[in-house]
Write a protein that holds these residues in place. Structure first.
Motif, PDB file in Angstrom:
ATOM      1  N   GLN A 233      13.389  -2.058  -4.369  1.00  9.60           N
ATOM      2  CA  GLN A 233      13.293  -1.256  -3.156  1.00  9.60           C
ATOM      3  C   GLN A 233      12.130  -1.721  -2.285  1.00  9.60           C
ATOM      4  O   GLN A 233      12.227  -1.726  -1.060  1.00  9.60           O
ATOM      5  N   ALA A 234      11.025  -2.116  -2.921  1.00  6.39           N
ATOM      6  CA  ALA A 234       9.884  -2.620  -2.158  1.00  6.39           C
ATOM      7  C   ALA A 234      10.252  -3.895  -1.413  1.00  6.39           C
ATOM      8  O   ALA A 234       9.878  -4.077  -0.241  1.00  6.39           O
TER       9      ALA A 234
ATOM     10  N   GLY B 156       5.237   8.944  -9.313  1.00  3.90           N
ATOM     11  CA  GLY B 156       5.284   8.397 -10.661  1.00  3.90           C
ATOM     12  C   GLY B 156       6.366   7.365 -10.875  1.00  3.90           C
ATOM     13  O   GLY B 156       6.594   6.936 -12.004  1.00  3.90           O
ATOM     14  N   THR B 157       7.040   6.919  -9.798  1.00  6.02           N
ATOM     15  CA  THR B 157       8.100   5.919  -9.922  1.00  6.02           C
ATOM     16  C   THR B 157       7.848   4.774  -8.960  1.00  6.02           C
ATOM     17  O   THR B 157       7.259   4.958  -7.891  1.00  6.02           O
ATOM     18  N   PHE B 158       8.324   3.587  -9.350  1.00  9.27           N
ATOM     19  CA  PHE B 158       8.188   2.409  -8.490  1.00  9.27           C
ATOM     20  C   PHE B 158       9.379   1.493  -8.711  1.00  9.27           C
ATOM     21  O   PHE B 158       9.813   1.276  -9.851  1.00  9.27           O
ATOM     22  N   SER B 159       9.902   0.947  -7.613  1.00 12.41           N
ATOM     23  CA  SER B 159      11.040   0.038  -7.682  1.00 12.41           C
ATOM     24  C   SER B 159      10.689  -1.241  -6.932  1.00 12.41           C
ATOM     25  O   SER B 159      10.483  -1.221  -5.710  1.00 12.41           O
ATOM     26  N   ALA B 160      10.608  -2.358  -7.676  1.00 11.26           N
ATOM     27  CA  ALA B 160      10.299  -3.642  -7.040  1.00 11.26           C
ATOM     28  C   ALA B 160      11.412  -4.050  -6.077  1.00 11.26           C
ATOM     29  O   ALA B 160      11.150  -4.605  -5.003  1.00 11.26           O
TER      30      ALA B 160
ATOM     31  N   PHE C 212       0.823  -1.209   0.000  1.00  8.93           N
ATOM     32  CA  PHE C 212       0.000   0.000   0.000  1.00  8.93           C
ATOM     33  C   PHE C 212       0.859   1.262   0.000  1.00  8.93           C
ATOM     34  O   PHE C 212       0.615   2.200  -0.776  1.00  8.93           O
ATOM     35  N   ARG C 213       1.855   1.306   0.865  1.00  6.04           N
ATOM     36  CA  ARG C 213       2.699   2.496   0.948  1.00  6.04           C
ATOM     37  C   ARG C 213       3.448   2.745  -0.356  1.00  6.04           C
ATOM     38  O   ARG C 213       3.559   3.887  -0.808  1.00  6.04           O
ATOM     39  N   PHE C 214       3.935   1.694  -0.980  1.00  8.81           N
ATOM     40  CA  PHE C 214       4.658   1.880  -2.230  1.00  8.81           C
ATOM     41  C   PHE C 214       3.718   2.251  -3.372  1.00  8.81           C
ATOM     42  O   PHE C 214       4.094   3.006  -4.268  1.00  8.81           O
TER      43      PHE C 214
ATOM     44  N   LEU D 154      13.296  -5.330   5.607  1.00 11.27           N
ATOM     45  CA  LEU D 154      13.705  -4.466   6.719  1.00 11.27           C
ATOM     46  C   LEU D 154      12.584  -4.298   7.728  1.00 11.27           C
ATOM     47  O   LEU D 154      12.808  -4.371   8.948  1.00 11.27           O
ATOM     48  N   LEU D 155      11.363  -4.092   7.237  1.00 12.47           N
ATOM     49  CA  LEU D 155      10.213  -3.953   8.131  1.00 12.47           C
ATOM     50  C   LEU D 155      10.011  -5.214   8.958  1.00 12.47           C
ATOM     51  O   LEU D 155       9.749  -5.147  10.168  1.00 12.47           O
ATOM     52  N   ALA D 156      10.129  -6.385   8.315  1.00 11.14           N
ATOM     53  CA  ALA D 156       9.888  -7.645   9.006  1.00 11.14           C
ATOM     54  C   ALA D 156      10.968  -7.922  10.052  1.00 11.14           C
ATOM     55  O   ALA D 156      10.665  -8.234  11.211  1.00 11.14           O
ATOM     56  N   ILE D 157      12.236  -7.788   9.648  1.00 10.96           N
ATOM     57  CA  ILE D 157      13.329  -8.081  10.579  1.00 10.96           C
ATOM     58  C   ILE D 157      13.344  -7.065  11.719  1.00 10.96           C
ATOM     59  O   ILE D 157      13.493  -7.431  12.895  1.00 10.96           O
TER      60      ILE D 157
END
Length: 527
Positions: A180-181, A174-178, A164-166, A187-190
């Motif tokens: 980086q997601a 207007g940009t998206f990086s798989a 959702f945040r990405f 990082l969020l999980a650990i």
């Protein structure tokens, strides 16, 4: 709605919650269904102002304790055993469902940016822990299926929040990086797991040093919010932090809690969770009016948005079934190739697993948190609410019928190696050994004859009962019915003594507590 009106609304909700729960029990409905419908009806009462909940506040108030309660009681051993399946549902199914919903939404609205379509997919893809609990507590499922559903509901919010945040960021920039997601998710999980482990370990240390029962219970409640808020403060997953802390606390509570603390904590947590779950569904229902008003009114929503929203609901359901059956087919293929470590679900379990994707507070909170100028925000809000209504009302009410139709029953392997009566007899034998060892003094003289006789008799009774439950149960019931009748007579005499002034309030409270414990023990033994 100001703070005073909000408080008055919360107080007014209490008798409504009680009445709706009573009606749900009388008509055999899931309480979540009656509460959601009751809140929706209240939302359109002319005397009530429109209710617009703060999404961040809803998440931080309700989600941590409800996650904590689910994680507290989950079996860590079974969770580890089924982690691959849970990961498949909590990460793979959420990602796959997000993609399917995004594709269908873009097909319905070709001018809508892909990022907005993906945001809708991320909002509706993760089944909700609160809604899942409300549905699952009324049905009996095989242990493997139950663990998959409980584990999925506890962990999938983290993957849904990342997507959702990405998606929102991609819509704005207007940009998206798989890549980086993926890095962000790891990082969020650990980080969330580390924060949750630290908070849980801190609770273990503190709880062992607190002498007051109420302080221990208060510290336990604080753990859920501490883990969630601390993790979110460092931009980690508050969901994973809360679940990790809850599993640590649930594992160690058997060593830390005394009998008094456990009884009081159970009563306290039961009431807190009951009120919070009820409030969540009532507030979701109450928010319907605000959603409809923002989208242009009920008539506009009915004619312009309901059709596409139902198409998204159908895509959501199809995507979940497709992922589950596809995963089961992969396991079948692996077993055909000689990799027999994993077991298939089978068609019956796969059907039930696909039908239990119930959405709730997280879906609504994410939809409400969209920026005001976000593309198709009104449609996303209406669709999110339609998903909640359809999954709770339709899937929640028909799950029991589906289980009976499929004939799905817990297998024999789900049963513990010992029956309840056999486990009770084993515990009584352990107590008898201690009594036999300590009933004599150093010279060999029996100094505790009554205790020895009592425990010898009880151990023999428990051993005799094990394996003959059906034959001896009527006699057991009659025995404890007589015990309960004697306790009732004691209560009546206690009230008389207090009424005529023979005992004071302090003595009354002490004797009443003793009778309460005796009655609870008799009821437990009778059952």
């Amino acid at each position: 709605m100001n703070a005073s009106h909000l408080f008055e609304l919360m107080i007014a909700m209490l008798p409504v919650i009680i009445a709706l729960h009573y009606l749900a029990q009388r008509f055999g409905l899931p309480p979540a269904v009656s509460l959601l419908m009751g809140g929706a009806v209240m939302a359109f009462l002319p005397e009530l102002p429109a209710f617009s909940p703060d999404p961040e506040l809803m998440l931080v108030v309700f989600l941590p304790p409800l996650l904590m309660d689910g994680a507290w009681n989950i079996s860590v051993r079974h969770l580890q055993r089924h982690m691959l399946g849970i990961t498949s549902l909590a990460v793979g199914a959420v990602l796959f469902t997000t993609i399917v919903v995004a594709v269908v939404t873009h097909w319905l609205f070709p001018d809508l940016p892909w990022a907005a379509c993906a945001a809708l997919g991320a909002i509706v893809s993760p089944p909700d822990a609160v809604s899942a609990r409300a549905v699952l507590q009324r049905v009996k499922l095989p242990r493997r299926l139950l663990m998959l559903l409980e584990g999925e509901s506890l962990f999938n919010d983290a993957s849904g929040l990342v997507l959702f945040r990405f998606a929102v960021a991609a819509s704005v920039t207007g940009t998206f990086s798989a890549e980086q997601a993926l890095q962000s998710f790891v990082l969020l999980a650990i980080g969330g797991a580390a924060v949750g482990a630290a908070v849980g370990a801190g609770w273990v240390i503190v709880a062992r040093r607190l002498d007051d029962d109420y302080l221990v219970i208060a510290a336990t409640l604080l753990v859920s919010w501490a883990a969630y808020i601390l993790a979110e403060h460092f931009h980690f997953s508050g969901v994973i932090a809360t679940v990790t802390a809850g599993m640590i606390c649930g594992t160690y509570q058997h060593r830390i809690f005394s009998a008094a603390v456990r009884m009081r904590a159970l009563s306290f947590w039961t009431m807190v969770i009951f009120l919070m779950e009820a409030a969540v569904f009532m507030l979701i229902g109450l928010s319907l009016r605000g959603v409809v008003d923002r989208a242009g009114g009920f008539s506009f929503v009915l004619h312009q948005m309901v059709g596409p929203a139902l198409m998204v609901v159908l895509a959501l359901l199809v995507a979940r079934f497709a992922w589950i059956f596809l995963s089961d087919a992969v396991i079948w293929l692996c077993r055909r190739l000689g990799m027999r470590r994993y077991r298939r679900l089978g068609a019956r379990s796969a059907v039930v697993l696909g039908w239990v994707g119930v959405r709730g507070v997280v879906t609504l909170a994410l939809a409400l948190s969209l920026p005001a100028n976000f593309p198709a925000r009104d449609f996303i809000l209406v669709t999110a609410f339609a998903v909640i209504l359809c999954t709770v009302l339709v899937q929640g009410t028909t799950l029991g019928l589906l289980i009976r139709w499929t004939g799905l029953q817990p297998p024999e392997s789900d049963k513990a190696r010992l029956s309840m009566s056999e486990a009770e007899a084993t515990l009584m034998q352990a107590q008898l050994k201690v009594i036999q060892a300590l009933a004599y003094d150093a010279s060999g003289e029996l100094v505790h004859p009554m205790l020895l006789e009592q425990y010898t008799r009880k151990a023999a009774a428990y051993c005799n009962y094990a394996g003959q439950e059906e034959a001896l149960t009527p006699r057991i019931h009659a025995h404890f019915d007589l015990v309960l009748a004697a306790i009732g007579a004691a209560r009546a005499e206690l009230r008389r003594l207090h009424r005529v002034g023979d005992i004071d309030e302090h003595m009354m409270a002490t004797l009443q507590k003793n009778l309460d414990l005796e009655e609870l023990n008799a009821i437990a033994l009778r059952s």
